[in-house]
Design a protein around this motif. Structure first.
Motif: not given
Length: 514
Positions: A482, A470-471, A445, A474-476
């Motif tokens: 997003d 990438t995050s 991701s 800590k969420l992708p």
């Protein structure tokens, strides 16, 4: 009779299925369409009475009525830090008590400009100098609705910016063809001068291809520099500027920046950007960025997050009698090739120092803008045909444009608790990872950082263009959507951004949203 009824029913069902399929396909592919293609679909499916040129009768009512609903008022808010170098700030630091506040306790500054809706799902074009370094961007539509906007990307080299509001079914201005604009034809300027919303003025095109050296130079407010922005903010300009302005005598003033310049058919032919003035207000001439250049810039920003720009790979001297005399040549028109970039497109095609570029795509080159604007519409890898004079004879070269070896890293921003403001505060633009990028960084991701804007979070964290995110917390992260979700649900204003630098080194950077 039954057969007729059955036939009609079959036709009706078939038509409904075809329409439904069209809508599904339109929705699926809309995000990948250029703004021009999206507009073709829009105007094909939304039939309206064609606007007839009003040049003969000088009746501009139809064009004004068509354009005004799609020109928006943009209000920007700036923190004290963003305003620290302006003359107004220095004046207020000395005389703050005259405004009911003490020096050092100033409220955030505000400015205003204009924008043009070019896609009915909320994309708006404006000037870079209207939104540059803004902490908050508020858009007011002609029907008095207000939205907070986020910066999709900017291009200081052309003074263009693409912003977006969360809205649908918006009125749009039809994109025209600035190549077809002729000196002497009537045009309308639509914008919000002096905070007067939805103002329409008329004039003629006075000249084309104007290079006034305003992009890349500081607005110092000097009487010796008559060219000024049409917003009330002084801005730092970019290098590698592309200027080929449409000059008009339609009255534009501070607040018109980012507004529409349209022909009598109601088609957008330019984005108003600057005025010639010793006082800061209208004194006779305004300047607009040609829409054909804007189309390329805006589509690139939407697709890539920044502008993919190709370069010929030459430095040149714009010829005139004085320059020709200094060079010891007789030619007074064209561009004298002073040097070539090693490995650049021009060198590879066979151009030499001392050549005189006198035509681009068969059109005579009188000024540097004649070449720069045409090149500015193209991508790396595209070819452009140049005609040069060498030893008194014309020679033709097909030059393949090369990507800039040192791409610019731009910057901008925002500050508050809404998703739009926080997204702007990140001060970056992104695009999804390609399979090759995922393989290179060994990730499943992530998004690719395509632009970093000065003075904002990514700049402070020293996360450069070319990094992979990438995050966050800590969420992708796989898309801008997003990112919106994460920053909308912040706790205590803390952000932990994880990813990889361009060299493959990983990072975990913390930032506190104020």
């Amino acid at each position: 009779m039954k057969k007729i009824g059955l036939t009609l029913l079959t036709a009706f069902v078939g038509g409904a299925m075809a329409l439904g399929a069209y809508k599904v396909i339109e929705s699926k592919y809309s995000d990948n369409m250029s703004f021009e293609d999206k507009q073709k679909v829009y105007f094909t499916s939304n039939k309206s009475t064609p606007i007839v040129s009003s040049t003969g009768s000088l009746d501009f009512t139809e064009a004004a009525a068509a354009v005004t609903p799609a020109v928006v008022y943009i209000r920007t808010t700036y923190s004290n830090e963003s305003q620290g170098n302006s003359k107004q700030d220095r004046f207020e630091q000395m005389f703050g008590d005259m405004f009911g506040q003490s020096p050092g306790a100033r409220a955030p500054q505000m400015a205003s400009g204009s924008g043009v809706i070019i896609s009915n799902d909320g994309y708006i074009v404006t000037n870079n100098h209207v939104v540059e370094k803004a902490d908050k961007i508020t858009v007011a539509t002609n029907d008095h609705r207000q939205f907070e906007a986020k910066v999709i990307g900017t291009d200081p080299n052309t003074d263009l910016a693409l912003i977006k509001i969360n809205a649908t079914d918006l009125p749009i201005v039809k994109l025209g063809n600035s190549d077809e604009v002729r000196v002497g034809e009537w045009v309308l300027a639509v914008g919000n001068p002096f905070n007067l919303t939805s103002t329409v003025t008329a004039g003629i095109v006075s000249a084309k291809g104007r290079n006034i050296n305003i992009i890349g130079n500081d607005d110092n407010g000097d009487d010796s520099n008559p060219f000024g922005r049409t917003s009330n903010q002084n801005r730092r300009k970019a290098n590698k500027a592309i200027e080929s302005f449409i000059q008009t005598d339609a009255a534009i003033n501070p607040g018109n920046s980012g507004g529409a310049l349209v022909n009598t058919k109601g088609e957008l032919v330019g984005i108003n950007a600057a005025i010639a003035s010793h006082t800061g207000s209208y004194e006779g001439y305004g300047f607009a960025i040609p829409v054909n250049l804007a189309k390329k810039v805006l589509n690139d920003i939407k697709k890539y997050g920044n502008v993919k720009r190709g370069f010929v790979g030459v430095s040149f001297v714009e010829l005139n009698p004085d320059a020709a005399q200094k060079l010891g040549i007789s030619n007074t028109v064209g561009l004298y090739v002073d040097s070539l970039v090693e490995g650049g497109g021009a060198a590879a095609a066979g151009l030499k120092k001392g050549d005189i570029i006198n035509k681009v795509e068969g059109t005579t080159v009188y000024e540097s803008s004649d070449l720069q604007e045409r090149v500015g519409r193209l991508q790396p890898g595209d070819k452009i045909n140049l005609t040069v004079l060498r030893d008194g004879k014309e020679k033709n070269f097909a030059v393949t444009l090369k990507a800039d070896a040192t791409p610019a890293t731009n910057r901008t921003a925002a500050v508050s608790k809404s998703a739009e403001e926080l997204f702007n505060k990140l001060g970056a633009s992104f695009q999804p990872l390609t399979p090759a990028q995922k393989s290179k960084f060994h990730v499943n991701s992530g998004v690719f950082v395509t632009q970093v804007r000065e003075g904002r979070m990514f700049d402070s964290l020293e996360i450069p263009v070319g990094s992979i995110i990438t995050s966050i917390n800590k969420l992708p992260i796989n898309s801008v959507t997003d990112i919106d979700k994460v920053i909308t649900n912040l706790r205590n204003g803390n952000l932990v951004v994880s990813g990889y630098y361009p060299d493959g080194t990983n990072f975990n950077n913390r930032f506190q949203i104020q």
